[in-house]
Motif scaffolding. Structure first.
Motif, PDB file in Angstrom:
ATOM      1  N   GLU A 175      -0.654 -55.930  44.483  1.00  0.00           N
ATOM      2  CA  GLU A 175      -0.041 -54.999  45.419  1.00  0.00           C
ATOM      3  C   GLU A 175      -0.845 -53.696  45.487  1.00  0.00           C
ATOM      4  OE1 GLU A 175       2.231 -56.222  47.232  1.00  0.00           O
ATOM      5  OE2 GLU A 175       2.424 -54.316  48.309  1.00  0.00           O
ATOM      6  N   PHE A 223       6.633 -60.035  47.929  1.00  0.00           N
ATOM      7  CA  PHE A 223       6.539 -59.361  49.225  1.00  0.00           C
ATOM      8  C   PHE A 223       6.253 -57.859  49.083  1.00  0.00           C
ATOM      9  CE2 PHE A 223       9.044 -63.159  50.347  1.00  0.00           C
ATOM     10  CZ  PHE A 223       8.193 -63.669  51.302  1.00  0.00           C
ATOM     11  N   LYS A 241       8.087 -55.643  47.705  1.00  0.00           N
ATOM     12  CA  LYS A 241       9.290 -54.837  47.952  1.00  0.00           C
ATOM     13  C   LYS A 241      10.175 -54.732  46.713  1.00  0.00           C
ATOM     14  CE  LYS A 241       9.711 -55.426  52.914  1.00  0.00           C
ATOM     15  NZ  LYS A 241       8.801 -54.317  53.135  1.00  0.00           N
ATOM     16  N   ALA A 242       9.569 -54.827  45.540  1.00  0.00           N
ATOM     17  CA  ALA A 242      10.373 -54.854  44.317  1.00  0.00           C
ATOM     18  C   ALA A 242      10.960 -53.488  43.987  1.00  0.00           C
ATOM     19  CB  ALA A 242       9.513 -55.318  43.159  1.00  0.00           C
ATOM     20  N   LYS A 243      12.262 -53.454  43.807  1.00  0.00           N
ATOM     21  CA  LYS A 243      12.911 -52.245  43.284  1.00  0.00           C
ATOM     22  C   LYS A 243      13.153 -52.468  41.794  1.00  0.00           C
ATOM     23  CE  LYS A 243      14.175 -49.857  47.114  1.00  0.00           C
ATOM     24  NZ  LYS A 243      13.041 -49.019  47.491  1.00  0.00           N
ATOM     25  N   GLU A 299      21.827 -58.116  42.367  1.00  0.00           N
ATOM     26  CA  GLU A 299      21.960 -56.645  42.359  1.00  0.00           C
ATOM     27  C   GLU A 299      22.388 -56.114  40.985  1.00  0.00           C
ATOM     28  OE1 GLU A 299      23.854 -58.744  43.985  1.00  0.00           O
ATOM     29  OE2 GLU A 299      25.961 -58.215  43.756  1.00  0.00           O
ATOM     30  N   GLN A 336      15.451 -64.133  43.380  1.00  0.00           N
ATOM     31  CA  GLN A 336      15.415 -63.200  44.521  1.00  0.00           C
ATOM     32  C   GLN A 336      14.613 -61.929  44.181  1.00  0.00           C
ATOM     33  OE1 GLN A 336      19.154 -62.795  46.622  1.00  0.00           O
ATOM     34  NE2 GLN A 336      18.798 -60.607  46.845  1.00  0.00           N
ATOM     35  N   ASN A 337      14.786 -61.438  42.960  1.00  0.00           N
ATOM     36  CA  ASN A 337      14.036 -60.234  42.555  1.00  0.00           C
ATOM     37  C   ASN A 337      12.563 -60.543  42.338  1.00  0.00           C
ATOM     38  OD1 ASN A 337      16.135 -58.357  42.723  1.00  0.00           O
ATOM     39  ND2 ASN A 337      16.955 -59.024  40.758  1.00  0.00           N
ATOM     40  N   LYS A 357      10.951 -60.699  45.657  1.00  0.00           N
ATOM     41  CA  LYS A 357      10.679 -59.386  46.263  1.00  0.00           C
ATOM     42  C   LYS A 357       9.357 -58.815  45.766  1.00  0.00           C
ATOM     43  CE  LYS A 357      15.231 -57.960  47.664  1.00  0.00           C
ATOM     44  NZ  LYS A 357      16.450 -57.269  47.303  1.00  0.00           N
TER      45      LYS A 357
END
Ligand code: NAD
Length: 281
Positions: free
Chosen positions: A177, A129, A131-133, A113, A122-123, A126
């Motif tokens: 994506e 999937f 779902k990357a922020k 984070e 982890q990023n 994402k």
């Protein structure tokens, strides 16, 4: 007609305005912790530009200069202190790192984070999937430049040359994506003598290698969009990986080097900091 220039600066200025509003809405001062281990003129220039951009946005840029002989465990300990510091919203480790330190190992120790470079597994996961922020800044810069051209990526033939962890690989996922048809080329493609064949098919071509003139102007498809990420120093001038004149005579849009991808990356680092602060909240 020569290609239109896709310049990073005006896009960066727009994004900075959005960042200012987001920071205002968060209602707190954001803190970016930057770590540089050892001396490196290139990294120090990058730090200066990050500091300038951060301060213009009201972000507190905390610079930590560590010894070049710091051990891997020493650096991990330092990162963990920043992870635990509630005032710190984002952490960036400047490259290059001293030889005794493995970046791939170190990047796993930044709290996901607070990982504003988007390199924690982890990023990266994402992105897979959709779902990357927080996405790696250079890959995200390429996406912003493509967006600025107004093209719809759906079904487009996109060729990415270069498959590094910071550019080519995450970029391929971001493009997928958007339902682009993505071909990723690399040194193996060149060694097999197939680079030209792939590049000629590209409706959108993104090159991130670091080799002057790797992409010949005549390989560029008529009307293609060309994003040149490469940075090469030639006689005190910075040039990209694509033969600019030949390519711009055929392309519809092309990024200048310098002035294309570069000016956007630091701004997107700050956008990632805002996203990180939102996740922490
Ligand atoms: P890297 O060295 O990690 O990866 C280079 C990639 O190029 C690899 O995938 C490799 O297989 C491929 N490659 C090497 N020779 C090739 C050849 N002859 N044909 C085809 N592919 C070949 O590099 P990187 O860190 O991704 O950086 C690439 C370039 O982008 C560099 O010039 C770097 O300075 C630049 N860059 C610019 C920015 C920016 O903000 N503008 C940010 C990051 C990187």
């Amino acid at each position: 007609m020569p290609a239109k220039l896709l310049e990073g600066k005006p896009i960066a200025e727009k994004i900075k305005e959005e960042i200012k509003k987001e920071i205002e809405a968060l209602g707190r001062k954001l803190v970016l912790a930057s770590i540089l281990a050892g001396d490196n003129a290139g990294a120090e220039a990058y730090v200066k530009s990050q500091k300038k951009t951060a301060e213009a946005l009201g972000i507190d840029y905390q610079f930590h200069k560590l010894e070049s002989n710091i051990s891997e465990s020493g650096l991990i300990e330092f990162i963990q202190k920043l992870n635990a510091d509630k005032n710190v919203n984002g952490i960036i480790i400047q490259m290059p790192l001293p030889a005794q330190i493995d970046y791939k190992k170190i990047s796993q120790f930044i709290a996901p984070e607070k990982d504003i470079e988007g390199m924690h597994p982890q990023n990266i996961g994402k992105i897979l999937f959709g779902k990357a922020k927080i996405a790696p800044c250079t890959a995200a810069s390429c996406m912003e430049l493509i967006k600025a051209s107004g093209v719809d990526l759906y079904g487009k033939e996109v060729v990415v040359v270069g498959h590094s962890e910071i550019v080519g690989k995450p970029l391929a996922l971001l493009l997928l994506e958007q339902f682009a048809t993505v071909t990723v080329c690399h040194i193996g493609t060149s060694k097999a003598g197939k680079l030209e064949e792939h590049v000629r098919k590209a409706e959108i071509l993104i090159v991130a290698v670091g080799r002057v003139g790797l992409i010949k102007g005549e390989w560029v498809k008529e009307g293609a969009i060309v994003i040149d990420v490469g940075i090469n120093r030639v006689n005190d001038k910075i040039v990209g990986d694509v033969e600019f004149e030949g390519a711009s005579a055929r392309a519809s849009y092309i990024t200048p080097v310098p002035g294309g991808v570069g000016p956007l990356t630091v701004t997107l680092l700050m956008r990632n900091l805002v996203e990180a602060a939102k996740i922490q909240r």
